[in-house]
Design a protein around this motif. Sequence first.
Motif, PDB file in Angstrom:
ATOM      1  N   THR A  85       0.805  -1.116   0.099  1.00 21.86           N
ATOM      2  CA  THR A  85      -0.122  -0.078  -0.083  1.00 21.86           C
ATOM      3  C   THR A  85       0.915   1.204  -0.127  1.00 21.86           C
ATOM      4  O   THR A  85       0.990   1.906   0.985  1.00 21.86           O
ATOM      5  N   SER A  87       2.677   4.913  -1.107  1.00 22.95           N
ATOM      6  CA  SER A  87       2.031   6.407  -1.167  1.00 22.95           C
ATOM      7  C   SER A  87       1.567   6.558  -2.709  1.00 22.95           C
ATOM      8  O   SER A  87       2.296   6.474  -3.488  1.00 22.95           O
ATOM      9  N   HIS A  93      -1.918  10.047  -0.263  1.00 23.03           N
ATOM     10  CA  HIS A  93      -2.919   8.969   0.209  1.00 23.03           C
ATOM     11  C   HIS A  93      -2.108   7.537   0.086  1.00 23.03           C
ATOM     12  O   HIS A  93      -1.366   7.358  -0.794  1.00 23.03           O
ATOM     13  N   ALA A  94      -2.722   6.611   0.863  1.00 21.39           N
ATOM     14  CA  ALA A  94      -2.474   5.215   0.496  1.00 21.39           C
ATOM     15  C   ALA A  94      -2.881   4.899  -0.718  1.00 21.39           C
ATOM     16  O   ALA A  94      -4.169   5.055  -1.035  1.00 21.39           O
ATOM     17  N   SER A 120      -2.256  -5.961   5.133  1.00 18.47           N
ATOM     18  CA  SER A 120      -1.747  -4.633   4.801  1.00 18.47           C
ATOM     19  C   SER A 120      -1.982  -3.202   5.627  1.00 18.47           C
ATOM     20  O   SER A 120      -3.048  -3.605   6.281  1.00 18.47           O
ATOM     21  N   THR A 121      -1.074  -2.190   5.819  1.00 19.34           N
ATOM     22  CA  THR A 121      -1.550  -1.329   6.438  1.00 19.34           C
ATOM     23  C   THR A 121      -2.679  -0.333   5.522  1.00 19.34           C
ATOM     24  O   THR A 121      -2.096   0.094   4.371  1.00 19.34           O
ATOM     25  N   VAL A 122      -3.802  -0.414   5.890  1.00 17.19           N
ATOM     26  CA  VAL A 122      -4.681   0.527   5.228  1.00 17.19           C
ATOM     27  C   VAL A 122      -5.631   1.606   5.936  1.00 17.19           C
ATOM     28  O   VAL A 122      -5.837   1.345   7.249  1.00 17.19           O
ATOM     29  N   TYR A 207      -1.859   3.093  12.315  1.00 20.26           N
ATOM     30  CA  TYR A 207      -1.129   4.335  11.859  1.00 20.26           C
ATOM     31  C   TYR A 207      -0.989   5.095  12.772  1.00 20.26           C
ATOM     32  O   TYR A 207       0.122   5.807  13.010  1.00 20.26           O
ATOM     33  N   CYS A 262       7.553   1.938   5.926  1.00 17.46           N
ATOM     34  CA  CYS A 262       6.380   2.068   6.488  1.00 17.46           C
ATOM     35  C   CYS A 262       6.295   3.455   7.019  1.00 17.46           C
ATOM     36  O   CYS A 262       5.435   4.258   6.686  1.00 17.46           O
ATOM     37  N   LYS A 265       5.722   6.492   4.492  1.00 20.67           N
ATOM     38  CA  LYS A 265       4.417   6.502   3.634  1.00 20.67           C
ATOM     39  C   LYS A 265       3.153   6.521   4.754  1.00 20.67           C
ATOM     40  O   LYS A 265       2.048   7.203   4.303  1.00 20.67           O
ATOM     41  N   ASP A 266       3.466   5.808   5.914  1.00 25.11           N
ATOM     42  CA  ASP A 266       2.388   5.712   6.966  1.00 25.11           C
ATOM     43  C   ASP A 266       1.932   7.095   7.223  1.00 25.11           C
ATOM     44  O   ASP A 266       0.748   7.524   7.836  1.00 25.11           O
ATOM     45  N   ALA A 269       0.119   9.129   5.034  1.00 30.31           N
ATOM     46  CA  ALA A 269      -1.140   8.895   4.714  1.00 30.31           C
ATOM     47  C   ALA A 269      -1.975   9.136   5.941  1.00 30.31           C
ATOM     48  O   ALA A 269      -3.316   9.540   5.743  1.00 30.31           O
TER      49      ALA A 269
END
Length: 432
Positions: A85, A87, A93-94, A120-122, A207, A262, A265-266, A269
Amino acid sequence: MRIAMIGTGYVGLVSGACFADFGHDVVCIDKDAGKIARLNKGEVPIYEPGLDELIARNVRESRLSFTTAADAIRGAEAVFIAVGTPSRRGDGHADLTYVHAAAEEIAALIDGFTVVVTKSTVPVGTGDEIEAIIRRVRQDADFAVVSNPEFLREGSAIEDFKRPDRVVVGAEDERARAVMREVYRPLFLNETPILFTARRTSELTKYAANAFLAMKITFINQMADLCEAVGADVQQVARGIGLDKRIAPKFLHAGPGYGGSCFPKDTLALVRTARDADAPVSLIEATVAANDKRKRDMAEKIVKALGGVDGKTIGVLGLTFKPKTDDMRDAPSLTIVPALQAAGAKVQAYDPEGRHEAEPLLPGIQFRDGAYDAAEGADGLVILTEWDQFRALDMGRLKSLLKTPVVVDLRNIYDPADMRARGFSYTSVGRP
Ligand SMILES: NC(=O)c1ccc[n+]([C@@H]2O[C@H](COP(=O)([O-])OP(=O)(O)OC[C@H]3O[C@@H](n4cnc5c(N)ncnc54)[C@H](O)[C@@H]3O)[C@@H](O)[C@H]2O)c1
């Protein structure tokens, strides 16, 4: 229990192998035919300590298999989504393209009650989207969508997966909770805290955890700058605050800024999600900006330590975002090395496991086969990643190989007084 794992990257491969080691029957599915072919030949496509033996054992004992065929999902009681997931280009945004595609594939193939688990990190609400996609494709399907974020760290992924601080499961359906209890049964026996929450809460928890850790790193990095300005020692400050149980000692190592697959991007997001929800997280926005600036500042620190780099050769030790991984995603080296090159330096680097991933991302670097090779003939040596093998280098040998005895240690793995006594011009982070 039969488990299907969609996506065989750092998370999917480790989770799949560990679930198999728990005794489940696991099939790992990936679209990347090259990756699956290597796995089926007994090769492990990523570097993660202990993973090759774990995979080999579970394959040998017929609990773990690999395929590109999505229809291997059939018959699985739990189908995990562990795809990337990243950027989304432009807005932070993811990018859920891979997650949505996986949901479509799953929809067509499930039979009987199936729990679809997002590893997945969503972003918050993605579980609702997955549910809607599956429902659109298969009105009659009997399924539940669960959030089960992964907290493992590359480099210690197996230990983290098998002995986690906690497992978070966001589920709205009692049948799904029962399946998840069965999936994690060995951890129940270990008395690992397993936290059942609503799905949105679980999605946000991941997150919140990453943003907090990124903020903690950024905090100590800013303290390091302050220490340099006022003549204090950030390592002692970190120890002094870390012994306070309310603060805790981990993630208080000053360095060149966080990177990896991680945190960058997290955090971005989360900032986007919060703005969209009209509840901005200004602390995290400041963290993102400070970390970006930190990487650029580190390049300047190196230039200053060398008294300019134009026409000079710099030896670099370590390129991956941290030790014990080959992962180069958002590594500080990707900002620092090009900045040095732009300032006119030639860079010769060594990384124990990262060369294959680094080579296409860092054009113009000369790759060397060892730490001493990277130092040979250089005007200065920069430690960018604290691989264990860099912690006890023979300083006499290093000094005789360097053109000038300048060391910039962005991970604070050497002692300033000792390095000066050995005749080095030594610069580290946040220490007098
Ligand atoms: N890497 C970490 O340390 C870590 C830790 C915790 C959480 N996460 C999260 O886990 C997720 C996966 O991360 P990763 O580092 O393992 O990613 P990765 O890029 O290493 O692996 C993703 C894999 O999914 C495959 N894939 C994509 N779409 C597919 C599909 N439709 N069917 C089958 N395979 C498909 C890709 O080919 C790739 O092999 C991300 O959301 C990430 O944020 C990662």
